[in-house]
Design a protein around this motif. Structure first.
Motif, PDB file in Angstrom:
ATOM      1  N   TYR A 262      53.354  40.001  16.299  1.00 49.49           N
ATOM      2  CA  TYR A 262      52.276  40.010  17.281  1.00 49.49           C
ATOM      3  C   TYR A 262      51.018  40.627  16.663  1.00 49.49           C
ATOM      4  O   TYR A 262      51.084  41.488  15.794  1.00 49.49           O
ATOM      5  CB  TYR A 262      52.707  40.759  18.545  1.00 49.49           C
ATOM      6  CG  TYR A 262      53.812  40.021  19.260  1.00 49.49           C
ATOM      7  CD1 TYR A 262      53.535  38.901  20.031  1.00 49.49           C
ATOM      8  CD2 TYR A 262      55.147  40.421  19.120  1.00 49.49           C
ATOM      9  CE1 TYR A 262      54.546  38.191  20.664  1.00 49.49           C
ATOM     10  CE2 TYR A 262      56.164  39.712  19.744  1.00 49.49           C
ATOM     11  CZ  TYR A 262      55.859  38.599  20.512  1.00 49.49           C
ATOM     12  OH  TYR A 262      56.871  37.888  21.111  1.00 49.49           O
ATOM     13  N   GLU A 292      65.347  35.745  19.928  1.00 52.82           N
ATOM     14  CA  GLU A 292      64.877  36.662  20.968  1.00 52.82           C
ATOM     15  C   GLU A 292      64.900  38.104  20.457  1.00 52.82           C
ATOM     16  O   GLU A 292      63.986  38.887  20.748  1.00 52.82           O
ATOM     17  CB  GLU A 292      65.756  36.539  22.213  1.00 52.82           C
ATOM     18  CG  GLU A 292      65.581  35.248  22.976  1.00 52.82           C
ATOM     19  CD  GLU A 292      66.569  35.122  24.119  1.00 52.82           C
ATOM     20  OE1 GLU A 292      66.133  34.916  25.272  1.00 52.82           O
ATOM     21  OE2 GLU A 292      67.786  35.230  23.866  1.00 52.82           O
ATOM     22  N   ARG A 295      61.886  38.789  18.411  1.00 47.91           N
ATOM     23  CA  ARG A 295      60.689  38.939  19.247  1.00 47.91           C
ATOM     24  C   ARG A 295      60.674  40.313  19.922  1.00 47.91           C
ATOM     25  O   ARG A 295      59.617  40.948  20.034  1.00 47.91           O
ATOM     26  CB  ARG A 295      60.629  37.818  20.299  1.00 47.91           C
ATOM     27  CG  ARG A 295      60.465  36.437  19.672  1.00 47.91           C
ATOM     28  CD  ARG A 295      60.104  35.375  20.686  1.00 47.91           C
ATOM     29  NE  ARG A 295      60.197  34.053  20.100  1.00 47.91           N
ATOM     30  CZ  ARG A 295      59.307  33.530  19.258  1.00 47.91           C
ATOM     31  NH1 ARG A 295      58.248  34.232  18.926  1.00 47.91           N
ATOM     32  NH2 ARG A 295      59.477  32.318  18.761  1.00 47.91           N
ATOM     33  N   LEU A 320      58.187  43.349  27.386  1.00 51.82           N
ATOM     34  CA  LEU A 320      58.172  41.964  27.850  1.00 51.82           C
ATOM     35  C   LEU A 320      56.740  41.469  28.067  1.00 51.82           C
ATOM     36  O   LEU A 320      56.433  40.295  27.841  1.00 51.82           O
ATOM     37  CB  LEU A 320      58.986  41.837  29.136  1.00 51.82           C
ATOM     38  CG  LEU A 320      60.498  42.086  28.983  1.00 51.82           C
ATOM     39  CD1 LEU A 320      61.195  42.006  30.338  1.00 51.82           C
ATOM     40  CD2 LEU A 320      61.115  41.080  28.012  1.00 51.82           C
ATOM     41  N   ASP A 321      55.857  42.368  28.487  1.00 52.14           N
ATOM     42  CA  ASP A 321      54.450  41.996  28.647  1.00 52.14           C
ATOM     43  C   ASP A 321      53.826  41.631  27.299  1.00 52.14           C
ATOM     44  O   ASP A 321      53.040  40.677  27.211  1.00 52.14           O
ATOM     45  CB  ASP A 321      53.681  43.145  29.305  1.00 52.14           C
ATOM     46  CG  ASP A 321      52.223  42.786  29.545  1.00 52.14           C
ATOM     47  OD1 ASP A 321      51.958  41.926  30.397  1.00 52.14           O
ATOM     48  OD2 ASP A 321      51.350  43.373  28.870  1.00 52.14           O
ATOM     49  N   ILE A 323      55.423  40.399  24.724  1.00 49.25           N
ATOM     50  CA  ILE A 323      55.995  39.106  24.342  1.00 49.25           C
ATOM     51  C   ILE A 323      55.301  37.962  25.085  1.00 49.25           C
ATOM     52  O   ILE A 323      55.019  36.900  24.518  1.00 49.25           O
ATOM     53  CB  ILE A 323      57.513  39.095  24.611  1.00 49.25           C
ATOM     54  CG1 ILE A 323      58.216  40.057  23.641  1.00 49.25           C
ATOM     55  CG2 ILE A 323      58.092  37.689  24.488  1.00 49.25           C
ATOM     56  CD1 ILE A 323      59.684  40.271  23.938  1.00 49.25           C
ATOM     57  N   GLN A 324      55.001  38.181  26.346  1.00 50.15           N
ATOM     58  CA  GLN A 324      54.422  37.118  27.158  1.00 50.15           C
ATOM     59  C   GLN A 324      52.921  36.940  26.940  1.00 50.15           C
ATOM     60  O   GLN A 324      52.412  35.818  27.040  1.00 50.15           O
ATOM     61  CB  GLN A 324      54.698  37.403  28.636  1.00 50.15           C
ATOM     62  CG  GLN A 324      56.164  37.324  29.015  1.00 50.15           C
ATOM     63  CD  GLN A 324      56.454  37.875  30.400  1.00 50.15           C
ATOM     64  OE1 GLN A 324      55.537  38.226  31.146  1.00 50.15           O
ATOM     65  NE2 GLN A 324      57.726  37.975  30.739  1.00 50.15           N
ATOM     66  N   ASN A 325      52.219  38.016  26.586  1.00 55.52           N
ATOM     67  CA  ASN A 325      50.759  37.954  26.621  1.00 55.52           C
ATOM     68  C   ASN A 325      50.032  38.251  25.312  1.00 55.52           C
ATOM     69  O   ASN A 325      48.856  37.885  25.176  1.00 55.52           O
ATOM     70  CB  ASN A 325      50.238  38.924  27.701  1.00 55.52           C
ATOM     71  CG  ASN A 325      50.704  38.542  29.088  1.00 55.52           C
ATOM     72  OD1 ASN A 325      50.502  37.409  29.516  1.00 55.52           O
ATOM     73  ND2 ASN A 325      51.320  39.469  29.780  1.00 55.52           N
TER      74      ASN A 325
END
Length: 331
Positions: A262, A292, A295, A320-321, A323-325
């Motif tokens: 990221y 997963e 990540r 999780l935020d 990973i999503q954003n």
């Protein structure tokens, strides 16, 4: 891939040390401001004692993600050792296998922070953790659903031999093991003893984590990076390589793939690998796929490097935020 989901706790075994953070750069800036009459409103920087050590960082991160975790380590029966035990307990870690040593002091890493970081160990030798021995070990490896260890302390004896022997018992008992090489050859060198210990730990590991260029090529003696990583893979062994901003690569007997990190703003890379391990192990024991798990590891590492210090792992919602954003690094 075998599913490693478990309801048993994760055990991290090895080093637990204190980091004394000395803000030398901030102190110089504050002194200059004071002399020039512009220090009003500024807070004088002060040293800070925090919980550290590679396994200390990782086990606290695992607990912070809501996974049952335990730590096996040895600290001095002194104020610093008691501080460390309290710190990991407050993070949610079970410390029943943390042993107090009445004869040796807890290791403190004096970390001088300026443009870069400089590390100094106190005491310089014969600290409590070094003397972790067979009598300190948990009695039954099958108590745990997963065991994790870092090789950062493999230059010390008898702790390194003790832990490697325990990993070999884990393999015999069918307990999965993750081994983060973390050899720090640039600091301690790689003599025959350290190399053999690393090879024994790798042979006992279900998952080997580390740098291809700086560690796996070094240990295997193979110059080609892909060939070196593949040489460690079999039906029982997975290799996960991390090399700074490069994608994380996964090698199994069935597949190979890469996952980009990221795109976090880097403040301090200290503990990035330790916190990757927190996310990766937490995902694997939760029944997630290897992709997963990478990540999760990348998200925990991204969170860490955006902050100062090595003990920086997000909670589950924050991870999780990310990973999503958060966008990934593009090449």
């Amino acid at each position: 891939m075998k599913n490693f989901k478990t309801d048993k706790p994760v055990l991290c075994i090895g080093d637990l040390i204190a980091d004394m953070l000395i803000p030398y750069g901030e102190s110089k800036a504050y002194s200059a401001a004071l002399m020039e009459g512009r220090a009003d409103g500024m807070t004088p920087p002060t040293p800070k004692l925090v919980c550290g050590g590679t396994n200390g960082n990782t086990v606290c991160g695992i607990a912070g993600l809501g996974i049952r975790s335990m730590l096996a380590s040895r600290v001095g029966n002194d104020g610093t050792g008691r501080f460390l035990k309290r710190a990991v307990e407050e993070a949610g870690v079970d410390t029943r296998y943390v042993v107090f040593d009445d004869e040796h002091e807890t290791l403190v890493s004096l970390t001088v922070i300026d443009e870069d970081r400089s590390f100094f160990a106190w005491p310089p030798e014969n600290s409590a953790g070094q003397f972790y021995s067979e009598k300190d070990l948990p009695p039954d490896p099958k108590e745990f659903g997963w065991v994790h260890v870092s090789g950062a302390f493999f230059f010390l004896s008898p702790i390194a031999e003790t832990v490697v022997s325990f990993l070999e018992r884990c393999k015999q008992e069918g307990v999965p093991v993750s081994f983060d090489l973390n050899l720090r050859a640039e600091m301690f060198g790689m003599n025959e003893r350290r190399t053999n210990l690393a090879k024994r730990a790798m042979a006992a590991a279900t998952v080997i984590l580390g740098s291809i260029k700086d560690e796996i090529c070094l240990i295997t003696g193979i110059k080609d990076e892909l060939e070196a990583a593949r040489s460690l893979v079999d039906e029982q062994t997975i290799v996960v390589t991390r090399d700074g901003p490069r994608p994380v690569r996964v090698f199994t007997s069935e597949e190979e793939f890469a996952v980009p990190p990221y795109d976090a703003k880097k403040v301090d890379a200290t503990g990035a690998g330790d916190n990757f391990d927190s996310g990766f192990v937490s995902a694997v024991v939760s029944g997630k796929t290897l992709e997963e798990a990478v990540r999760w590891g990348n998200a925990c590492s991204a969170y860490c490097i955006a902050r100062q210090g090595g003990k920086n792992c997000p909670d589950m919602a924050t991870m999780l935020d990310i990973i999503q954003n958060m966008p990934v690094v593009t090449y």
